[in-house]
Design an enzyme around this catalytic site. Sequence first.
Site, short mmCIF file in Angstrom:
data_model
loop_
_atom_site.label_atom_id
_atom_site.label_comp_id
_atom_site.label_asym_id
_atom_site.label_seq_id
_atom_site.Cartn_x
_atom_site.Cartn_y
_atom_site.Cartn_z
N SER A 139 0.95 -1.26 0.05
CA SER A 139 -0.04 -0.12 -0.13
C SER A 139 0.70 1.21 -0.08
O SER A 139 1.81 1.23 0.43
CB SER A 139 -0.81 0.03 1.13
OG SER A 139 -1.64 1.21 1.33
N TYR A 152 -2.34 -0.22 10.46
CA TYR A 152 -2.56 -0.66 9.25
C TYR A 152 -1.29 -0.22 8.41
O TYR A 152 -0.61 -0.87 7.69
CB TYR A 152 -3.85 -0.16 8.46
CG TYR A 152 -3.60 -0.30 6.96
CD1 TYR A 152 -4.04 -1.46 6.38
CD2 TYR A 152 -3.59 0.58 5.88
CE1 TYR A 152 -4.09 -1.83 5.36
CE2 TYR A 152 -3.50 0.60 4.69
CZ TYR A 152 -3.67 -0.90 4.29
OH TYR A 152 -3.88 -1.10 2.54
#
Length: 260
Positions: A139, A152
Site C-alpha cells: 500500500s 495498518y
Amino acid sequence: MQGVALITGATSGFGAASARQLASQGWPLIICGRRQERLDKLAAELSPSTPVLALQMDVRDALAVSRAIDELPAAFADIQLLVNNAGLALAPGPAQQADLSDWHTMIDTNITGLVNVTHAVLPRLIAWGAGASVINIGSTASGNPYPGSHVYGASKAFVQQFSFNLRCDLQGTGVRVTDLSPGIAETEFSLVRNAGNESAADAVYRDTVPLSADDVAEQVAYIAALPAHMNINRLEIVPVRQAWGPYAIHRDAVEQEQTA
C-alpha cells in the site's frame, strides 16, 4: 509450460479481480479465502476457461496453511506465482481510540498471514525456478503516514521491507519478488474498515476517481507475465487525483498569540 497461480484473499476486491485477470491469460488457479460460498461462486465462474481449485483457508492459522499446501492435488502442485493479497484495515480513527483487538487482527492478517503463506509456498516457487514470482500487495500507506493509519500503515511497511529482504535472499533462485502498492481504490476495503458503515465507506470515494480492483489486477497480470530475467522491486500505482499532502501543523489560540 504454465505453472499454477495461488491467490490469497480471493473472495473479493483485488484478489477476485486478479483471479479473473489471470484466468483470462490461461493460468490454472488456486483461489484462497475464508468464505467458501464466495470461493465456490468464483470457481464456477472461472472453471470453464481454466482449472480452478477453491481452497478455504485462514492465512492466520500457520498449521492449516502448511497442511493445505502440503496436501495440494498433483494437478495444482506446481506453483509458479504467489499473490499475497489477503489483508485488511480496521479502526480508521486515532490510535488512542482503537480497540487492541483490531490492531491484533491487522497484524495477524497483514503480517503473520503473509508470512505463513510465503513460508509454505516458497519451496514450490524455488523448485519452479526462473519465471516464478511472489507479488505482495502492499500500500502507499507503507511510506506515507496519515491520521488513522497507525497499525495498518505499519503492517504495510512490513510488507514492503519483507519483500525487499526476501528478494535479497532469493538471489540466484530465479524467483522474483514485487511489492505492488496501490493508492486509494474502490473495493470492499473501506466497508470493512468502517465496520460495515456504508455511508462512511462511500464518503471515502465521493467526488473523486479512485483506482478499481481491475486496475490493480491488470498490474498483477503484467508483473507475472514479465520475461524471466526481469524483476520489478516495487510498483506504486495511484489515481491521478491522489498525490502527497503537506505536513500537518496543529495550531491553537495560544500558539497564534505567541507568534503574533
